[in-house]
Design an enzyme around this catalytic site. Structure first.
Site, PDB file in Angstrom:
ATOM      1  N   SER A   1       0.832  -1.196   0.000  1.00  0.00           N
ATOM      2  CA  SER A   1       0.000   0.000   0.000  1.00  0.00           C
ATOM      3  C   SER A   1       0.870   1.251   0.000  1.00  0.00           C
ATOM      4  CB  SER A   1      -0.928   0.011   1.219  1.00  0.00           C
ATOM      5  OG  SER A   1      -1.795  -1.097   1.203  1.00  0.00           O
ATOM      6  N   GLU A   2       1.940   1.227   0.808  1.00  0.00           N
ATOM      7  CA  GLU A   2       2.900   2.329   0.810  1.00  0.00           C
ATOM      8  C   GLU A   2       4.314   1.798   1.027  1.00  0.00           C
ATOM      9  OE1 GLU A   2      -0.922   4.355   1.854  1.00  0.00           O
ATOM     10  OE2 GLU A   2       0.179   2.886   3.055  1.00  0.00           O
ATOM     11  N   THR A   3       5.278   2.585   0.564  1.00  0.00           N
ATOM     12  CA  THR A   3       6.703   2.374   0.794  1.00  0.00           C
ATOM     13  C   THR A   3       7.275   3.709   1.252  1.00  0.00           C
ATOM     14  OG1 THR A   3       6.869   0.634  -0.878  1.00  0.00           O
ATOM     15  CG2 THR A   3       8.900   1.771  -0.287  1.00  0.00           C
TER      16      THR A   3
END
Length: 291
Positions: free
Chosen positions: A46-48
């Site tokens: 979903s996020e990095t």
């Protein structure tokens, strides 16, 4: 491509391989914007996050990317990055992340079940109340599946989300985002994150079950969403969901995805603004480096 070290953690996890996955890259000042965007797509979480530098005293400069591009704030990347900084960079139990929305403080509370990371989000801004019929259509539900006693409302602590009250978990389980209707909704309202919730959790120790959808960010469904849950905490306090200006609840999310997550929420409506904190546990999974 530089040989940056990275870490993989599970945030808001009930155990390892649960919660929301996050990759945290060190020495990100050696990476270009295009390289960060490419790595976020490659990781496909979903996020990095990318730690560009900083210090305990001045805070750590961190950027957040979804597979669809950079965003100014997100909850589980904030907690997960803080955990990496604490465990691998001796950042201590009080850590500040300098994000696109400004400095976000994180504290570690030592509890019986282990360390819990808590972030204080920006005070929520309460936007428009929307009609229940439109959101029912976006979620492929009937209007009777929504709890019309409570508003459908846009709330933001840095990344806006639509709070959508549903009647029960059976309705929550039937949610499917209708993409053409969703795109028309986004063109009209300009908000990509849809947070559906109901007071019908699986575990009686929890208070709510929730799901979060953000196809506009390249995230069809998110297993644990700290930013949207911060908005939710503010929504509960401002609308006196429990008849009180203060709330302290646990939200379960991600079960439909096989990634069970628990998010702890605290909020106090102080009149002019609402104070919001979101907490959760972090599990360390892997580490490596680029080749």
């Amino acid at each position: 491509m530089p040989t940056n070290a990275f870490h993989i953690v599970d945030v808001f996890a009930t155990t390892t391989y649960a919660g929301n996955q996050l990759a945290v890259f060190e020495d990100a000042d050696t990476l270009t914007d295009d390289q960060m965007a490419a790595l976020a797509k490659e990781m496909n979480y979903s996020e990095t996050t990318f730690v560009e530098g900083g210090s305990v005293e001045a805070g750590f400069d961190v950027r957040i990317f979804t597979p669809g591009g950079e965003i100014p704030f997100a909850g589980h990347p904030t907690l997960g990055t803080a955990a990496v900084l604490r465990e691998h960079f001796d950042a201590g139990d009080e850590i500040t992340l300098n994000l696109g929305v400004g400095p976000i403080p994180v504290e570690v509370r030592h509890e019986d079940g282990g360390d819990v990371y808590w972030m204080t989000q920006n005070a929520p801004e309460f936007g428009d109340e929307l009609d229940h019929e439109t959101l029912a259509e976006v979620l492929s539900l009937d209007v009777s599946d929504l709890d019309t006693d409570w508003p459908v409302q846009v709330v933001s602590t840095g990344l806006p989300a639509v709070m959508i009250p549903l009647s029960d978990r059976e309705a929550l389980g039937r949610v499917e985002v209708d993409l053409p209707t969703y795109r028309a909704f986004y063109d009209d309202v300009g908000v990509e994150n849809l947070f559906a919730f109901c007071p019908d959790p699986r575990d009686e120790a929890n208070d709510f079950a929730a799901r979060m959808f953000a196809p506009g960010h390249g995230v069809p469904e998110d297993p644990a969403t700290g930013s949207a849950n911060g908005c939710f905490a503010g929504y509960l306090a401002r609308n006196r969901y429990f008849g009180d200006r203060d709330i302290e609840v646990t939200v379960e999310q991600g079960y439909e995805m096989g990634r069970p997550s628990h998010l702890f929420l605290e909020a106090e409506d102080e009149g002019d603004e609402v104070a919001v904190r979101v907490g959760g546990r972090v599990e360390f999974v892997a580490e490596g480096s680029l080749v």
